[in-house]
Design a protein around this motif. Structure first.
Motif, PDB file in Angstrom:
ATOM      1  N   ILE A 220      40.553 -38.263  17.019  1.00 24.38           N
ATOM      2  CA  ILE A 220      39.552 -37.366  16.450  1.00 24.38           C
ATOM      3  C   ILE A 220      39.486 -37.615  14.957  1.00 24.38           C
ATOM      4  O   ILE A 220      40.521 -37.665  14.276  1.00 24.38           O
ATOM      5  N   PHE A 221      38.254 -37.763  14.435  1.00 28.95           N
ATOM      6  CA  PHE A 221      38.062 -38.094  13.033  1.00 28.95           C
ATOM      7  C   PHE A 221      37.098 -37.099  12.387  1.00 28.95           C
ATOM      8  O   PHE A 221      35.877 -37.265  12.483  1.00 28.95           O
ATOM      9  N   PRO A 222      37.609 -36.049  11.734  1.00 33.09           N
ATOM     10  CA  PRO A 222      36.712 -35.180  10.963  1.00 33.09           C
ATOM     11  C   PRO A 222      36.256 -35.913   9.695  1.00 33.09           C
ATOM     12  O   PRO A 222      37.033 -36.643   9.080  1.00 33.09           O
ATOM     13  N   SER A 223      34.986 -35.730   9.311  1.00 37.74           N
ATOM     14  CA  SER A 223      34.512 -36.304   8.054  1.00 37.74           C
ATOM     15  C   SER A 223      35.118 -35.529   6.886  1.00 37.74           C
ATOM     16  O   SER A 223      35.596 -34.406   7.042  1.00 37.74           O
ATOM     17  N   LEU A 224      35.103 -36.110   5.706  1.00 34.26           N
ATOM     18  CA  LEU A 224      35.693 -35.460   4.533  1.00 34.26           C
ATOM     19  C   LEU A 224      34.978 -34.157   4.205  1.00 34.26           C
ATOM     20  O   LEU A 224      35.586 -33.201   3.715  1.00 34.26           O
ATOM     21  N   SER A 225      33.671 -34.096   4.504  1.00 31.61           N
ATOM     22  CA  SER A 225      32.909 -32.881   4.218  1.00 31.61           C
ATOM     23  C   SER A 225      33.113 -31.802   5.262  1.00 31.61           C
ATOM     24  O   SER A 225      32.796 -30.641   5.041  1.00 31.61           O
ATOM     25  N   GLU A 228      30.870 -33.347  10.098  1.00 35.45           N
ATOM     26  CA  GLU A 228      30.753 -34.203  11.277  1.00 35.45           C
ATOM     27  C   GLU A 228      32.133 -34.457  11.869  1.00 35.45           C
ATOM     28  O   GLU A 228      33.102 -34.690  11.143  1.00 35.45           O
ATOM     29  N   ILE A 229      32.208 -34.376  13.195  1.00 34.10           N
ATOM     30  CA  ILE A 229      33.445 -34.671  13.922  1.00 34.10           C
ATOM     31  C   ILE A 229      33.163 -35.817  14.876  1.00 34.10           C
ATOM     32  O   ILE A 229      32.172 -35.797  15.616  1.00 34.10           O
ATOM     33  N   SER A 230      34.026 -36.828  14.879  1.00 33.65           N
ATOM     34  CA  SER A 230      33.895 -37.948  15.806  1.00 33.65           C
ATOM     35  C   SER A 230      35.113 -37.971  16.719  1.00 33.65           C
ATOM     36  O   SER A 230      36.238 -37.758  16.262  1.00 33.65           O
ATOM     37  N   ILE A 231      34.882 -38.237  17.984  1.00 37.43           N
ATOM     38  CA  ILE A 231      35.978 -38.366  18.941  1.00 37.43           C
ATOM     39  C   ILE A 231      35.811 -39.699  19.666  1.00 37.43           C
ATOM     40  O   ILE A 231      34.735 -40.018  20.167  1.00 37.43           O
ATOM     41  N   SER A 232      36.853 -40.499  19.652  1.00 36.29           N
ATOM     42  CA  SER A 232      36.832 -41.778  20.370  1.00 36.29           C
ATOM     43  C   SER A 232      37.855 -41.732  21.495  1.00 36.29           C
ATOM     44  O   SER A 232      38.926 -41.133  21.353  1.00 36.29           O
ATOM     45  N   PHE A 233      37.508 -42.343  22.619  1.00 30.57           N
ATOM     46  CA  PHE A 233      38.396 -42.335  23.782  1.00 30.57           C
ATOM     47  C   PHE A 233      37.920 -43.396  24.761  1.00 30.57           C
ATOM     48  O   PHE A 233      36.800 -43.913  24.669  1.00 30.57           O
ATOM     49  N   VAL A 266      32.572 -43.480  21.740  1.00 26.05           N
ATOM     50  CA  VAL A 266      32.654 -42.762  20.468  1.00 26.05           C
ATOM     51  C   VAL A 266      31.532 -41.735  20.468  1.00 26.05           C
ATOM     52  O   VAL A 266      30.362 -42.084  20.611  1.00 26.05           O
ATOM     53  N   ILE A 267      31.887 -40.460  20.338  1.00 27.78           N
ATOM     54  CA  ILE A 267      30.903 -39.385  20.306  1.00 27.78           C
ATOM     55  C   ILE A 267      30.973 -38.729  18.937  1.00 27.78           C
ATOM     56  O   ILE A 267      32.045 -38.342  18.477  1.00 27.78           O
ATOM     57  N   ARG A 268      29.799 -38.605  18.289  1.00 27.86           N
ATOM     58  CA  ARG A 268      29.723 -37.955  16.982  1.00 27.86           C
ATOM     59  C   ARG A 268      28.904 -36.677  17.092  1.00 27.86           C
ATOM     60  O   ARG A 268      27.834 -36.675  17.699  1.00 27.86           O
ATOM     61  N   THR A 269      29.413 -35.606  16.536  1.00 27.22           N
ATOM     62  CA  THR A 269      28.642 -34.376  16.521  1.00 27.22           C
ATOM     63  C   THR A 269      27.475 -34.534  15.561  1.00 27.22           C
ATOM     64  O   THR A 269      27.540 -35.296  14.597  1.00 27.22           O
ATOM     65  N   ASN A 270      26.410 -33.810  15.853  1.00 32.12           N
ATOM     66  CA  ASN A 270      25.223 -33.843  15.004  1.00 32.12           C
ATOM     67  C   ASN A 270      25.461 -32.968  13.782  1.00 32.12           C
ATOM     68  O   ASN A 270      25.596 -31.758  13.917  1.00 32.12           O
ATOM     69  N   PRO A 271      25.517 -33.543  12.567  1.00 30.34           N
ATOM     70  CA  PRO A 271      25.842 -32.724  11.394  1.00 30.34           C
ATOM     71  C   PRO A 271      24.827 -31.620  11.131  1.00 30.34           C
ATOM     72  O   PRO A 271      25.138 -30.648  10.448  1.00 30.34           O
ATOM     73  N   ASN A 273      23.779 -29.547  13.304  1.00 29.77           N
ATOM     74  CA  ASN A 273      24.148 -28.389  14.127  1.00 29.77           C
ATOM     75  C   ASN A 273      25.535 -27.849  13.832  1.00 29.77           C
ATOM     76  O   ASN A 273      25.979 -26.905  14.466  1.00 29.77           O
ATOM     77  N   VAL A 274      26.247 -28.448  12.906  1.00 25.86           N
ATOM     78  CA  VAL A 274      27.623 -28.025  12.628  1.00 25.86           C
ATOM     79  C   VAL A 274      27.742 -27.608  11.174  1.00 25.86           C
ATOM     80  O   VAL A 274      27.424 -28.376  10.275  1.00 25.86           O
ATOM     81  N   ARG A 275      28.174 -26.386  10.936  1.00 29.59           N
ATOM     82  CA  ARG A 275      28.389 -25.945   9.561  1.00 29.59           C
ATOM     83  C   ARG A 275      29.668 -26.588   9.033  1.00 29.59           C
ATOM     84  O   ARG A 275      30.522 -27.027   9.825  1.00 29.59           O
ATOM     85  N   PRO A 276      29.849 -26.678   7.718  1.00 30.92           N
ATOM     86  CA  PRO A 276      31.107 -27.223   7.194  1.00 30.92           C
ATOM     87  C   PRO A 276      32.303 -26.456   7.757  1.00 30.92           C
ATOM     88  O   PRO A 276      32.343 -25.231   7.721  1.00 30.92           O
ATOM     89  N   LEU A 277      33.288 -27.177   8.257  1.00 26.09           N
ATOM     90  CA  LEU A 277      34.434 -26.557   8.913  1.00 26.09           C
ATOM     91  C   LEU A 277      35.691 -26.757   8.082  1.00 26.09           C
ATOM     92  O   LEU A 277      35.831 -27.758   7.376  1.00 26.09           O
ATOM     93  N   THR A 278      36.596 -25.813   8.208  1.00 29.35           N
ATOM     94  CA  THR A 278      37.910 -25.947   7.588  1.00 29.35           C
ATOM     95  C   THR A 278      38.915 -25.151   8.408  1.00 29.35           C
ATOM     96  O   THR A 278      38.577 -24.129   8.998  1.00 29.35           O
ATOM     97  N   GLY A 279      40.155 -25.661   8.497  1.00 33.90           N
ATOM     98  CA  GLY A 279      41.185 -24.975   9.265  1.00 33.90           C
ATOM     99  C   GLY A 279      41.466 -25.642  10.601  1.00 33.90           C
ATOM    100  O   GLY A 279      41.195 -26.830  10.801  1.00 33.90           O
ATOM    101  N   MET A 280      42.027 -24.852  11.532  1.00 35.90           N
ATOM    102  CA  MET A 280      42.426 -25.357  12.844  1.00 35.90           C
ATOM    103  C   MET A 280      41.289 -25.192  13.841  1.00 35.90           C
ATOM    104  O   MET A 280      40.673 -24.136  13.931  1.00 35.90           O
ATOM    105  N   TYR A 281      41.025 -26.262  14.626  1.00 39.14           N
ATOM    106  CA  TYR A 281      39.981 -26.231  15.645  1.00 39.14           C
ATOM    107  C   TYR A 281      40.458 -26.942  16.901  1.00 39.14           C
ATOM    108  O   TYR A 281      41.464 -27.669  16.897  1.00 39.14           O
ATOM    109  N   PHE A 282      39.719 -26.722  17.986  1.00 40.89           N
ATOM    110  CA  PHE A 282      39.983 -27.394  19.251  1.00 40.89           C
ATOM    111  C   PHE A 282      38.708 -28.107  19.686  1.00 40.89           C
ATOM    112  O   PHE A 282      37.607 -27.568  19.534  1.00 40.89           O
ATOM    113  N   ILE A 283      38.852 -29.295  20.206  1.00 41.12           N
ATOM    114  CA  ILE A 283      37.723 -30.014  20.779  1.00 41.12           C
ATOM    115  C   ILE A 283      37.984 -30.168  22.271  1.00 41.12           C
ATOM    116  O   ILE A 283      39.107 -30.482  22.688  1.00 41.12           O
ATOM    117  N   GLN A 284      36.976 -29.881  23.085  1.00 37.87           N
ATOM    118  CA  GLN A 284      37.137 -29.887  24.536  1.00 37.87           C
ATOM    119  C   GLN A 284      36.002 -30.673  25.172  1.00 37.87           C
ATOM    120  O   GLN A 284      34.834 -30.484  24.840  1.00 37.87           O
TER     121      GLN A 284
END
Length: 300
Positions: A220-225, A228-233, A266-271, A273-284
């Motif tokens: 999982i690769f969160p962008s610096l901002s 955007e969250i990317s998940i590769s598998f 590789v799936i990237r979230t659409n920036p 639709n996603v507000r800037p995030l900070t802290g602990m999260y779960f991706i499912q």
């Protein structure tokens, strides 16, 4: 000879008792408890206590059942402006996150969950049936998933219809706990969507000891901002799925339907639709092949 026959009979009776004790509690929804202004199905966590103050109940007793006297009716309703699905869990339900907290003792490697249902989703809404077989890991002090199943309904059915949903096994271990969760809506609830359920049961015994891992090499690769969250598998099969990101309180911050191909993904979230995030999260990632959940941290 008499001793041997008695011993054999006791062994058969012991196995029978074990099987009887390991089945789904109140699987036909025949047992209900009155709490004054509403009723709840015995041994099934639900949302009624959380919505009682609004005089709205998402879990109701229906009659007659597909067989027996009763069945369960789950309906998505407006609770003081919050569109709230009817959710039940075979154990304890967290009414804030709408997620299960516990299940019931179960120690068999069963093949599938069967039952009967009727349902209808409004708009693009769908009902959800999910189940997990888990086992406590005393070394890592966590609960491991042995097998799981997940199905979203499609279309509508207004007569009692049987269903059978197979488990996808991720482990050769024997489970010690089972959890069943049924919801009248998916991650974007729509008012008046419903599912009626009766005659739940586990069916068959899984004979394969092959370890099934539909997903691998997960990163999982969160962008610096944090926009955007990317998940590769890697995936063993091609299938569709739902990608959800939620915070530690269970609030969903992103949801999208995705297509998965056999091989590397590789799936990237659409920036947008996603507000800037900070802290602990779960991706499912929910698919017919299995359920993938990972925790990640965003520090900004």
């Amino acid at each position: 000879m008499l001793y041997m026959k008695s011993t054999g009979l006791l062994s058969i009776m012991s196995v029978f008792c074990l099987l009887a004790q390991a089945q789904i509690p109140n699987s036909g929804f025949e047992s209900w408890t009155s709490l004054g202004s509403y009723e709840v199905p015995d041994q099934w966590g639900n949302m009624n206590s959380a919505t009682e103050s609004s005089g709205v109940y998402t879990t109701l007793k229906g009659s007659p059942g597909a067989t027996g006297n009763y069945y369960i009716k789950l309906t998505t309703k407006d609770v003081k402006g919050v569109i709230t699905p009817g959710v039940i869990v075979s154990g304890q339900l967290n009414s804030a996150t709408w997620l299960p907290e516990s299940g019931f003792p179960f120690n068999q490697r069963v093949e599938s969950l069967i039952g009967k249902y009727q349902f209808m989703g409004y708009g693009n809404d769908v009902a959800t049936i999910a189940a997990w077989l888990t086992r406590w890991n005393p070394v890592l002090h966590r609960r491991d998933t042995v097998a799981n199943l997940w199905r979203n309904t499609s279309g509508m059915i207004h007569v009692w219809t049987g269903f059978s949903i197979p488990f996808a096994y991720q482990s050769t271990e024997t489970p010690d706990t089972a959890i069943i969760m049924i919801s009248s809506s998916s991650h974007t609830p729509v008012k008046n969507s419903f599912i009626w359920v009766d005659d739940l049961n586990f069916d068959g015994m899984a004979t394969s000891v092959q370890r099934i891992e539909p997903f691998g090499n997960v990163s999982i690769f969160p962008s610096l901002s944090g926009n955007e969250i990317s998940i590769s598998f890697s995936s063993k099969i091609s299938c569709s799925g739902n990608l959800i990101i939620f915070d530690i309180s269970g609030k969903i911050v992103y949801h999208a339907e995705v297509m998965i191909k056999a091989g590397d993904n590789v799936i990237r979230t659409n920036p947008v639709n996603v507000r800037p995030l900070t802290g602990m999260y779960f991706i499912q990632l929910e698919t017919s092949a299995g359920l993938l959940t990972r925790k990640f941290m965003i520090n900004r």
